[in-house]
Scaffold this motif. Structure first.
Motif, short mmCIF file in Angstrom:
data_model
loop_
_atom_site.label_atom_id
_atom_site.label_comp_id
_atom_site.label_asym_id
_atom_site.label_seq_id
_atom_site.Cartn_x
_atom_site.Cartn_y
_atom_site.Cartn_z
N ASP A 9 0.83 -1.21 0.00
CA ASP A 9 0.00 0.00 0.00
C ASP A 9 0.86 1.26 0.00
N TYR A 10 1.98 1.21 0.70
CA TYR A 10 2.88 2.35 0.75
C TYR A 10 4.31 1.88 1.01
N ILE A 11 5.26 2.73 0.62
CA ILE A 11 6.68 2.48 0.86
C ILE A 11 7.30 3.78 1.36
N ILE A 12 8.10 3.70 2.39
CA ILE A 12 8.89 4.83 2.86
C ILE A 12 10.31 4.60 2.38
N ASP A 13 10.76 5.44 1.46
CA ASP A 13 12.09 5.32 0.84
C ASP A 13 13.06 6.21 1.60
N THR A 14 14.03 5.60 2.27
CA THR A 14 14.99 6.36 3.08
C THR A 14 16.37 6.44 2.43
N ILE A 15 16.48 6.04 1.17
CA ILE A 15 17.77 6.00 0.48
C ILE A 15 18.19 7.40 0.08
N ALA A 16 19.37 7.83 0.53
CA ALA A 16 19.84 9.20 0.29
C ALA A 16 20.86 9.29 -0.83
N VAL A 17 20.87 8.33 -1.74
CA VAL A 17 21.75 8.37 -2.92
C VAL A 17 20.88 8.15 -4.15
N VAL A 18 21.41 8.49 -5.32
CA VAL A 18 20.66 8.32 -6.56
C VAL A 18 20.37 6.83 -6.76
N HIS A 19 19.11 6.50 -7.01
CA HIS A 19 18.68 5.12 -7.22
C HIS A 19 17.41 5.13 -8.08
N PRO A 20 17.13 4.03 -8.78
CA PRO A 20 15.93 3.98 -9.62
C PRO A 20 14.66 3.84 -8.77
N LEU A 21 13.63 4.56 -9.14
CA LEU A 21 12.35 4.47 -8.44
C LEU A 21 11.42 3.42 -9.04
N LEU A 27 6.22 -2.32 -6.87
CA LEU A 27 5.76 -3.04 -5.68
C LEU A 27 4.43 -2.52 -5.16
N LEU A 28 4.07 -1.30 -5.55
CA LEU A 28 2.86 -0.66 -5.01
C LEU A 28 1.59 -1.18 -5.67
N LYS A 29 0.55 -1.31 -4.85
CA LYS A 29 -0.79 -1.66 -5.34
C LYS A 29 -1.39 -0.44 -6.05
N LEU A 30 -2.55 -0.62 -6.65
CA LEU A 30 -3.33 0.47 -7.20
C LEU A 30 -3.56 1.50 -6.09
N ASP A 31 -3.37 2.75 -6.38
CA ASP A 31 -3.50 3.85 -5.40
C ASP A 31 -2.41 3.82 -4.33
N GLY A 32 -1.30 3.12 -4.57
CA GLY A 32 -0.20 3.05 -3.60
C GLY A 32 0.56 4.36 -3.51
N LYS A 33 1.30 4.51 -2.43
CA LYS A 33 2.05 5.75 -2.17
C LYS A 33 3.51 5.44 -1.89
N LEU A 34 4.39 6.21 -2.51
CA LEU A 34 5.83 6.14 -2.27
C LEU A 34 6.24 7.47 -1.66
N VAL A 35 6.74 7.45 -0.44
CA VAL A 35 7.18 8.68 0.23
C VAL A 35 8.68 8.57 0.44
N THR A 36 9.40 9.57 -0.03
CA THR A 36 10.85 9.57 0.11
C THR A 36 11.28 10.58 1.15
N VAL A 37 12.19 10.17 2.01
CA VAL A 37 12.74 11.06 3.03
C VAL A 37 14.24 11.22 2.87
N GLY A 38 14.85 10.43 1.99
CA GLY A 38 16.26 10.59 1.68
C GLY A 38 16.43 11.74 0.69
N LEU A 39 17.55 12.42 0.72
CA LEU A 39 17.77 13.57 -0.16
C LEU A 39 19.07 13.39 -0.94
N PRO A 40 18.99 12.74 -2.13
CA PRO A 40 20.20 12.54 -2.94
C PRO A 40 20.74 13.86 -3.46
#
Length: 69
Positions: A9-21, A27-40
């Motif tokens: 349903d959601y993913i919290i992305d904490t990776i602070a380097v350049v990476h593919p989204l 991995l997300l379902k329909l209406d899923g949310k990806l929230v990033t807190v890392g700052l590449p």
């Protein structure tokens, strides 16, 4: 990761380097949310098709470093 496609349903992305989204978006379902807190240092590529076709949302938050947290 292939077995987990369209299961989250959601993913919290904490990776602070350049990476593919794209792998995370798959991995997300329909209406899923990806929230990033890392700052590449450089911008990330954001594939639009998975967002539109999967009604997915990408957001971000600046929560501060470990000392502030």
């Amino acid at each position: 990761m292939q077995a987990a496609t369209n299961t989250m349903d959601y993913i919290i992305d904490t990776i602070a380097v350049v990476h593919p989204l794209a792998p995370s978006l798959s991995l997300l379902k329909l209406d899923g949310k990806l929230v990033t807190v890392g700052l590449p240092e450089k911008p990330l590529e954001l594939p639009i098709s998975p967002l539109v076709l999967g009604r997915k949302i990408v957001g971000g938050s600046c929560i501060g470093g470990m000392k502030k947290t």
